[in-house]
Structures are given as C-alpha cells and as structure tokens.
Scaffold this motif. Structure first.
Motif, PDB file in Angstrom:
ATOM      1  N   LYS A   1     -30.423  18.598  13.183  1.00 59.88           N
ATOM      2  CA  LYS A   1     -31.107  17.434  13.775  1.00 59.88           C
ATOM      3  C   LYS A   1     -30.372  16.898  14.982  1.00 59.88           C
ATOM      4  CE  LYS A   1     -32.838  15.670   9.368  1.00 59.88           C
ATOM      5  NZ  LYS A   1     -32.889  14.613   8.237  1.00 59.88           N
ATOM      6  N   ARG A   2     -28.845  17.159  14.833  1.00 61.67           N
ATOM      7  CA  ARG A   2     -28.085  16.675  15.898  1.00 61.67           C
ATOM      8  C   ARG A   2     -27.014  17.886  16.494  1.00 61.67           C
ATOM      9  NH1 ARG A   2     -24.366  11.287  15.712  1.00 61.67           N
ATOM     10  NH2 ARG A   2     -26.157  10.314  15.733  1.00 61.67           N
ATOM     11  N   ALA A   3     -27.096  18.196  17.819  1.00 59.48           N
ATOM     12  CA  ALA A   3     -26.490  18.999  18.514  1.00 59.48           C
ATOM     13  C   ALA A   3     -25.377  18.437  19.539  1.00 59.48           C
ATOM     14  CB  ALA A   3     -27.210  19.978  19.161  1.00 59.48           C
ATOM     15  N   VAL A   4     -24.098  19.064  19.384  1.00 57.64           N
ATOM     16  CA  VAL A   4     -23.213  18.815  20.609  1.00 57.64           C
ATOM     17  C   VAL A   4     -23.154  19.965  21.269  1.00 57.64           C
ATOM     18  CG1 VAL A   4     -20.863  18.337  21.191  1.00 57.64           C
ATOM     19  CG2 VAL A   4     -22.161  17.090  19.136  1.00 57.64           C
ATOM     20  N   VAL A   5     -23.554  19.669  22.684  1.00 57.11           N
ATOM     21  CA  VAL A   5     -23.213  20.665  23.995  1.00 57.11           C
ATOM     22  C   VAL A   5     -21.659  20.285  24.465  1.00 57.11           C
ATOM     23  CG1 VAL A   5     -23.949  21.931  25.941  1.00 57.11           C
ATOM     24  CG2 VAL A   5     -25.488  20.977  24.079  1.00 57.11           C
ATOM     25  N   VAL A   6     -20.798  21.271  24.284  1.00 57.90           N
ATOM     26  CA  VAL A   6     -19.530  21.244  24.963  1.00 57.90           C
ATOM     27  C   VAL A   6     -19.612  21.636  26.243  1.00 57.90           C
ATOM     28  CG1 VAL A   6     -17.077  21.376  24.634  1.00 57.90           C
ATOM     29  CG2 VAL A   6     -18.403  20.928  22.670  1.00 57.90           C
ATOM     30  N   GLY A   7     -19.378  21.014  27.493  1.00 58.66           N
ATOM     31  CA  GLY A   7     -19.503  21.701  28.780  1.00 58.66           C
ATOM     32  C   GLY A   7     -20.730  21.101  29.479  1.00 58.66           C
ATOM     33  N   ALA A   8     -20.595  20.949  30.512  1.00 57.59           N
ATOM     34  CA  ALA A   8     -21.690  20.242  31.293  1.00 57.59           C
ATOM     35  C   ALA A   8     -21.904  21.154  32.711  1.00 57.59           C
ATOM     36  CB  ALA A   8     -21.497  18.910  32.074  1.00 57.59           C
ATOM     37  N   SER A   9     -21.824  22.545  32.335  1.00 64.52           N
ATOM     38  CA  SER A   9     -22.183  23.572  33.295  1.00 64.52           C
ATOM     39  C   SER A   9     -23.662  23.594  33.470  1.00 64.52           C
ATOM     40  CB  SER A   9     -21.538  25.020  32.696  1.00 64.52           C
ATOM     41  OG  SER A   9     -22.203  25.310  31.453  1.00 64.52           O
ATOM     42  N   PHE A  10     -24.134  24.397  34.347  1.00 62.44           N
ATOM     43  CA  PHE A  10     -25.728  24.627  34.456  1.00 62.44           C
ATOM     44  C   PHE A  10     -26.278  24.988  33.096  1.00 62.44           C
ATOM     45  CE2 PHE A  10     -24.762  24.994  38.997  1.00 62.44           C
ATOM     46  CZ  PHE A  10     -25.576  23.990  39.463  1.00 62.44           C
TER      47      PHE A  10
END
Length: 518
Positions: A274-283
C-alpha cells in the motif's frame, strides 16, 4: 514496442495527389492499402515510406526531414527515405517503402517493398580486405546487442558471440521503470527480439559471466573457467545500481531496479503493498515513483537535494518536475537521507520515520569497469576510448555506460549513461571494428517520462552559465537552452519535438549561431 499504427489520415496515395500539394522539403501523411504512409519531397525526388516509427510507434510525419532522412519526433530514431532502413537507434527495424510514380501531373504510390531487420545496410563499410575472424561482445545490453545486429547489417559473416549472465537480455531496459512497471506495457513487448532471432542470424548467446579477459591475446575467461578466443572484442558491460550500505538494506521488501528480474520483483511486491518509499530522486527513482502511483500505491520520495534534477536540468525544470509529482500525490522528503530500513518503515537521518511495505533504492548507477581495470586498460572515470571507440588495447573497443570518449561538441572527454547513446555507440563500434574508422560524433540524447509529461534532452551540459527559457514551463510547452557564453551545450524541451530535433541537428553541425537564436 507496440503493434499500434499511426491513425490513417490524409489522402489515399494509391489514388494519388497533385504534385503541387507537396512542396520541396515537405512531408505529407497519407495512406495506402490500410497503412499510414509518409510522402516526402526533396527537389524532384519523391519518397514514400511507412509513417510509423518502429521503436515506440512515433508519428514520423510530425518529425524532421533532413536530406533524404526523417527523424522521429519522440525518441529521435532516424530512417532513410530511400530505403526505409533504420539508420540510427533507438529504432532497430526498418519501415516499408512504396514505389512513387508520376501520372499526368499526379503523384501516386504503387508497389510496396519491405526490408528484413538485418538486411545489409545501404552504406556498408567499404574496406573488407581483412575483416575480423571473430568478434566477442561482453554484455548484451543496449550497446552489445546493437553492435551484434550492426555487424550482420554490415554483411559480416564471421562468428559473433555475446556474453552476458542475464538470462533475459537483450531487452528494452528503459521500459522497466516506465510503462512496463506502470502496468501499461505487456511483458512480450520487453524483449528486443524474438527468442529465435539470434540463432537465426548466427549470433551466439553465452549466458555466463566473464571472470577476466586478456586484451593482448583477446582471450576471455568465463566464470565457469572455460576460455574463448576472439579476433576483436567489444566491452559493453553497462552499469550496476549504486548500493547503499544501509542497515536493513537487505530486507526482502527492499529492491533495486536494473534488470527485467528486478522490475518483475517490484511489480510482484506492489501487488500486495500500500505504501512505497523511493530512496533517491534520480531519473530512475522518479520514474519508479510515477509508475507506482499509477498502480495506486502511496509513494514517498527521500532525497538529499533541494530539488530533483537541479544539477542536471536546473532549478526551473527541477521545480516543475517536483510539482508534477506532487500533483499526482507523491510526498517528497527533500534534504533528507535514509538512515536505516526497518521491516515496516524507513528511518530518516533526522530520526523521523515513514511507513513502508515496499522500498526501492534508486540513487544512480556506477559503470561496471572491473574487467577493464583488471585487464589494465587506460581508465578515466570509465574506460577511456579514442574517437573510434577503441580502448588503449588495439582491437578492443568499448561502448555504452562504461565508455568515456572525446566529444567534439564540448571539447571534453565525456561519459553518458543513456540508452540511445549506448545503442548508437554499439552501432558505431561495430562499423569501426570492421575497419570503417569513423569518429563517433553523435550528439547525446535521452528522454524521461513523468506521467503525461516527457522531457527530451539533447547535448551534454555538466555546467552552464545560464539557462534561457523559450515558451512556458508551467504550460508544458517550452525549450530550455543551457549555455556558456555563446555556446549552447544542451537543450531540454517539453512538447517541442521538432525544436528538439532541430537543436540536435544544429549541435551535430556545431552551428552555435543558429543554436543561440533558438
């Protein structure tokens, strides 16, 4: 990727049109026998080819005609108007051609002809006095697969071996973070070729890693201990994701994205998350964020920078892209880093926590250069190559993410981690290892998708003095030029496809005055 065709529009070209209806240098969209056809005029010459790009079905009639070629507006593939041949990646397959006839002042199309994907190129390498006895390609990604195909397109009949431990390669890697991950692309679209393609064209695929290679002897030692000898070698080993040494980084709900297997794993995890965390704001990171939002997950992005892409695209475009993601429900935690990962949360450096049952780490990639370093090749933050893409070892070439080459447009050695660049370098390296001796001068290009917004970028700007904006970023109708003095290093655009293509052509010619006028 898709079997979709450009919607039929314009005149029936079998019935014909008046010659005056198409001006010199113009293109016209029509159709013949249920297929979209592009009619183009160059002086007194008339050409008719399929109007749908064979890469992602882009509308060629909305592209740019340059001499006797047409460039796709979406991802800058290039086709010959004379033969339909796909001259430059990312398109690999040709489009059909129609014979053009003149009848009583009218222009009409008649007989249709089609080229096979690996038909011998219209401009094969001229000197075949001493072709290599065998070619070994280490890596079956963008550069490696494009090189293998180009060798056959050049009429090379000797043994070709691609070595890669990935059991699914070669496949369409850009789609792994875009439509495939978002659920908009079927998995059968992901392989670059059918399963029997390589056997049919006598391209051997060895599904094993390489332990070492001897550049002088051209001897490759596989991880299992077997050795293979070649006359020429192309290194196309690509890149690996940067792996963060985070406590909890090896938990089962933590993922990286590089391979098809990685993308499948994230899709499977998303189905019960239900909830995701993306570590990094790369392309890759933000494309993953967009794809997971498309799947209905709540998405948080953690990154140390103030704005996504500010160092690459500048503050204006960085702010805009952030806003697009916020509009779609992404929550940003900028100027923050992940300190650790727990079974149900991510702990940030300030002690705060974000609930997460899926974590994707996307902080960039590193070139896979261990083989080259071990072999003693000359290095410079990558594998150093000359203008022919040849390394410091004669007969050993390098292409793609690992290659640092002398770029004639910036006057610097550069290394670029983009799919189209890797494919075009693979094609160029193939011609050069056959003896073409053609300097690689291609202007870099990449695209990045964020929901319904696509950013096209041509050139290479690591630093700039100013960014000139034409149009409106907020209205998603703009061109941004990254400049130092009177030199335009790069151009980014949103829904200004022809201007993006024009900028690419001007950079190719080093026409700085015309670029300055954009």
């Amino acid at each position: 990727m898709s079997s979709e065709q450009t919607e039929l529009a314009g005149p029936d070209l079998i019935k014909g049109i008046e010659l005056t209806e198409i001006a010199d240098g113009a293109m016209l969209l029509g159709h013949a026998d249920g297929e979209a056809v592009l009619l183009a005029r160059r002086g007194e010459e008339l050409f008719a080819i399929g109007a749908t790009c064979t890469h992602y079905s882009g509308p060629l009639a909305e592209g740019l005609m340059v001499g006797d070629t047409v460039h796709c507006p979406w991802h800058h593939a290039c086709f010959s108007l004379r033969t339909g041949e796909a001259l430059h990646a990312p398109a690999l397959n040709p489009v059909p051609c129609w014979k053009v006839e003149r009848r009583d002042g009218k222009v009409a199309v008649a007989r249709k002809t089609e080229r096979s994907p690996l038909a011998v190129a219209s401009d094969p390498v001229p000197d075949r006095s001493a072709p290599p006895t065998s070619v070994g390609i280490i890596g079956a990604g963008a550069a490696g697969s494009a090189a293998a195909e180009m060798l056959r397109r050049q009429g090379y009949k000797g043994p070709i071996t691609m070595i890669d431990p990935d059991p699914a390669a070669p496949y369409d890697r850009p789609n792994l973070s875009k439509d495939y991950l978002a659920g908009n692309a079927q998995e059968e679209w992901i392989p670059l070729r059918p399963s029997d393609f390589y056997e049919k064209h006598d391209i051997e695929l060895v599904r094993e890693g390489v332990k070492s290679f001897d550049p002088a002897a051209k001897r490759v030692t596989l991880e299992g201990g077997a050795t293979r000898d070649f006359d020429r070698i192309l290194l196309a080993t690509g890149a690996d994701p940067v792996r963060l040494p985070l406590p909890g980084g090896d938990l089962p709900h933590v993922h990286y994205l590089r391979t098809l297997a990685d993308s499948r794993s994230i899709i499977a995890a998303a189905e019960h998350s239900k909830r995701a965390v993306v570590v990094g704001a790369s392309f890759i990171g933000l494309e993953v964020a967009a794809s997971l939002r498309k799947r209905g997950l709540e998405v948080h992005v953690v990154a140390p920078e103030k704005l996504p892409f500010e160092k690459i695209l500048g503050p204006e475009l960085g702010e805009f892209i952030k806003g697009v993601h916020v509009e779609h429900g992404v929550v940003f935690h900028l100027e923050r880093t992940a300190a650790s990962i727990k079974p149900g949360s991510v702990v940030l450096d300030d002690g705060s926590t974000i609930d997460a049952d899926l974590v994707v780490l996307g902080v960039g990639v590193r070139p896979r250069v261990a083989l080259a370093e071990q072999a003693g090749l000359k290095m410079d933050k990558g594998v150093l190559v000359n203008e022919l893409l040849e390394t410091s070892a004669p007969g050993v070439f390098a292409a793609g993410d690992i290659a640092r080459w002398p770029d004639p447009h910036t006057g610097q050695n550069i290394r670029v981690e983009h799919w189209v660049v890797a494919q075009r370098q693979g094609q160029a390296a193939a011609r050069n290892l056959l003896g073409a001796r053609e300097p690689f001068t291609t202007v870099p290009f990449f695209w990045s998708d964020h929901y319904d917004v696509t950013i096209a970028y041509v050139g290479h700007a690591e630093h700039w003095d100013r960014i000139d904006v034409k149009g409106s970023i907020a209205d998603r109708d703009c061109v941004l030029s990254y400049r130092t003095g009177k030199k335009t290093l790069a151009v980014a655009s949103i829904f200004r496809d022809v201007e993006s293509l024009t900028a690419e052509q001007l950079m190719q010619r080093n026409d700085w005055e015309a670029l300055l006028a954009m």
